[in-house]
Design an enzyme around this catalytic site. Sequence first.
Site, PDB file in Angstrom:
ATOM      1  N   CYS A 274       0.812  -1.230   0.000  1.00  0.00           N
ATOM      2  CA  CYS A 274       0.000   0.000   0.000  1.00  0.00           C
ATOM      3  C   CYS A 274       0.845   1.279   0.000  1.00  0.00           C
ATOM      4  CB  CYS A 274      -0.949   0.008   1.193  1.00  0.00           C
ATOM      5  SG  CYS A 274      -2.098  -1.359   1.157  1.00  0.00           S
TER       6      CYS A 274
ATOM      7  N   HIS B 160      -3.439   7.258   2.433  1.00  0.00           N
ATOM      8  CA  HIS B 160      -3.795   5.935   1.926  1.00  0.00           C
ATOM      9  C   HIS B 160      -5.206   5.607   2.409  1.00  0.00           C
ATOM     10  CE1 HIS B 160      -3.939   1.815   0.913  1.00  0.00           C
ATOM     11  NE2 HIS B 160      -3.742   1.358   2.131  1.00  0.00           N
TER      12      HIS B 160
ATOM     13  N   ASN C 288     -10.010  -0.251  -0.323  1.00  0.00           N
ATOM     14  CA  ASN C 288      -8.557  -0.123  -0.267  1.00  0.00           C
ATOM     15  C   ASN C 288      -7.974  -0.661  -1.574  1.00  0.00           C
ATOM     16  OD1 ASN C 288      -5.825  -0.421   0.180  1.00  0.00           O
ATOM     17  ND2 ASN C 288      -6.041  -1.356   2.207  1.00  0.00           N
TER      18      ASN C 288
HETATM   19  N1  ACO Z   1     -18.514  -8.649   8.633  1.00  0.00           N
HETATM   20  C1  ACO Z   1     -19.001  -8.896   9.849  1.00  0.00           C
HETATM   21  N2  ACO Z   1     -18.226  -9.194  10.908  1.00  0.00           N
HETATM   22  C2  ACO Z   1     -16.898  -9.223  10.697  1.00  0.00           C
HETATM   23  C3  ACO Z   1     -16.315  -8.976   9.433  1.00  0.00           C
HETATM   24  C4  ACO Z   1     -17.184  -8.671   8.373  1.00  0.00           C
HETATM   25  N3  ACO Z   1     -16.742  -8.409   7.121  1.00  0.00           N
HETATM   26  N4  ACO Z   1     -14.977  -9.075   9.531  1.00  0.00           N
HETATM   27  C5  ACO Z   1     -14.711  -9.369  10.817  1.00  0.00           C
HETATM   28  N5  ACO Z   1     -15.863  -9.453  11.521  1.00  0.00           N
HETATM   29  C6  ACO Z   1     -16.037  -9.764  12.949  1.00  0.00           C
HETATM   30  C7  ACO Z   1     -14.867 -10.517  13.526  1.00  0.00           C
HETATM   31  O1  ACO Z   1     -15.006 -11.900  13.293  1.00  0.00           O
HETATM   32  C8  ACO Z   1     -14.968 -10.152  14.982  1.00  0.00           C
HETATM   33  O2  ACO Z   1     -15.975 -10.963  15.575  1.00  0.00           O
HETATM   34  P1  ACO Z   1     -15.795 -11.519  17.081  1.00  0.00           P
HETATM   35  O3  ACO Z   1     -15.728 -10.300  17.952  1.00  0.00           O
HETATM   36  O4  ACO Z   1     -17.032 -12.322  17.252  1.00  0.00           O
HETATM   37  O5  ACO Z   1     -14.524 -12.313  17.050  1.00  0.00           O
HETATM   38  C9  ACO Z   1     -15.484  -8.707  14.965  1.00  0.00           C
HETATM   39  O6  ACO Z   1     -16.060  -8.517  13.667  1.00  0.00           O
HETATM   40  C10 ACO Z   1     -14.419  -7.666  15.216  1.00  0.00           C
HETATM   41  O7  ACO Z   1     -13.289  -7.954  14.423  1.00  0.00           O
HETATM   42  P2  ACO Z   1     -11.998  -7.022  14.451  1.00  0.00           P
HETATM   43  O8  ACO Z   1     -10.972  -7.593  13.544  1.00  0.00           O
HETATM   44  O9  ACO Z   1     -11.608  -6.760  15.875  1.00  0.00           O
HETATM   45  O10 ACO Z   1     -12.595  -5.679  13.833  1.00  0.00           O
HETATM   46  P3  ACO Z   1     -11.888  -4.266  13.686  1.00  0.00           P
HETATM   47  O11 ACO Z   1     -12.706  -3.260  14.361  1.00  0.00           O
HETATM   48  O12 ACO Z   1     -10.427  -4.322  14.006  1.00  0.00           O
HETATM   49  O13 ACO Z   1     -12.033  -3.996  12.127  1.00  0.00           O
HETATM   50  C11 ACO Z   1     -10.640  -4.052  10.155  1.00  0.00           C
HETATM   51  C12 ACO Z   1     -11.408  -4.878  11.206  1.00  0.00           C
HETATM   52  C13 ACO Z   1     -11.636  -3.222   9.383  1.00  0.00           C
HETATM   53  C14 ACO Z   1      -9.906  -5.008   9.244  1.00  0.00           C
HETATM   54  C15 ACO Z   1      -9.622  -3.107  10.847  1.00  0.00           C
HETATM   55  O14 ACO Z   1      -8.892  -3.822  11.819  1.00  0.00           O
HETATM   56  C16 ACO Z   1      -8.646  -2.458   9.892  1.00  0.00           C
HETATM   57  O15 ACO Z   1      -8.998  -1.611   9.124  1.00  0.00           O
HETATM   58  N6  ACO Z   1      -7.350  -2.809   9.967  1.00  0.00           N
HETATM   59  C17 ACO Z   1      -6.283  -2.157   9.211  1.00  0.00           C
HETATM   60  C18 ACO Z   1      -6.287  -2.477   7.749  1.00  0.00           C
HETATM   61  C19 ACO Z   1      -5.130  -1.765   7.087  1.00  0.00           C
HETATM   62  O16 ACO Z   1      -4.896  -0.592   7.299  1.00  0.00           O
HETATM   63  N7  ACO Z   1      -4.307  -2.454   6.340  1.00  0.00           N
HETATM   64  C20 ACO Z   1      -3.081  -1.847   5.850  1.00  0.00           C
HETATM   65  C21 ACO Z   1      -3.055  -1.664   4.443  1.00  0.00           C
HETATM   66  S1  ACO Z   1      -3.521  -3.084   3.565  1.00  0.00           S
HETATM   67  C22 ACO Z   1      -2.147  -3.604   2.640  1.00  0.00           C
HETATM   68  O17 ACO Z   1      -1.025  -3.212   2.841  1.00  0.00           O
HETATM   69  C23 ACO Z   1      -2.395  -4.674   1.609  1.00  0.00           C
END
Ligand code: ACO
Length: 322
Positions: free
Chosen positions: A113, A249, A279
Amino acid sequence: MTYSRITGTGSYLPERILTNAEMETIVDTTDQWIRERTGITQRHIAADDEFTCDLAEHAARNAMEAAGKTKVDIDLIIVATTTPDRIFPSTACLLQQKLDIHGCTAFDVQAVCTGFVYALGIADNFIKAGSAKCALVIGAETLSRILDWTDRTTCVLFGDGAGAVIVEASEEPGILSSHLHADGSYEHLLNVPYGVSNGLDKLKAGEAHITMKGNEVFKMAVNTLGRIVDETLAANNMEKSDIDWLVPHQANIRIINATAKKLRMNSDHVVMTVDKQGNTSAASVPLALDTAVRDGRIKKGETVLLEAFGGGFTWGSVLLKM
Ligand code: ACO
């Protein structure tokens, strides 16, 4: 002193739009969860016969037109991508062929990214060193090809697209500084675990997918992007209030808001495209930049901070005057 300046921007998004409502039919998710956790409402997906280089070509032609440049002017092509068309030649060489450009330097950059920010920093150094006068710098991705469409924790986040800029040698200040970093010790938090040399069988079987510990990546991204803002401002003896536009980003609206808060920037000076594009990895920063240049928000002479964070981990920023 020779500076390098962005003199044209361009972008391209594939025609097919995949909405959150459709996503609900693919994995166990809801529009509400995706919007609340990420800000994403839809993403674009490349057609089966559309490749990263095709997306890059559209964006490149747009940027060349905006800068008033033709194929004879380009003496450097850098494509930032995680999803190249082939193992080789590079996507930059394939693009060079499509644009009917011959002989200039052309290569790909892989910083996930942060790829476009890396590519722009590299182009700036080529120009300042006198090795190039007119660079075509592109971020292009078909991320949809490396998603596990049964994994709701990743497949809802990403999209396809391309963004491009023309960077030219100039006596007027343009790129003020670039700051590029990486720390490979975090590779386990965000990766595609297979490749050509290690796991070719999995790659051939279509099992090479993005895996991410989202929560840990989220915390690292917020902290790291905060630090790079400080580093960039200090290197230029600038205050937060000197920045007119933040072009971050586009991974997650909550990460973007946290960086904007750190800069004490009002959201109307932060370019946001994640809602409509998801993204798009290396394409996200140039796509956002082109959006805000074309709709008239970012104007010539304004100070713009580009920043990104991604797999590697890699992170970086470019501060520039448009
Ligand atoms: N729909 C419904 N529920 C979901 C989904 C979904 N699509 N995905 C995960 N959940 C659930 C999980 O299973 C979890 O359930 P549980 O509590 O029963 O275990 C709950 O939602 C919370 O999951 P988290 O992973 O804690 O959710 P979070 O608030 O952290 O959001 C996300 C997840 C959106 C991925 C976030 O962590 C994020 O944006 N991370 C950074 C991503 C990023 O910046 N990446 C860098 C660039 S990418 C690259 O370089 C290729």
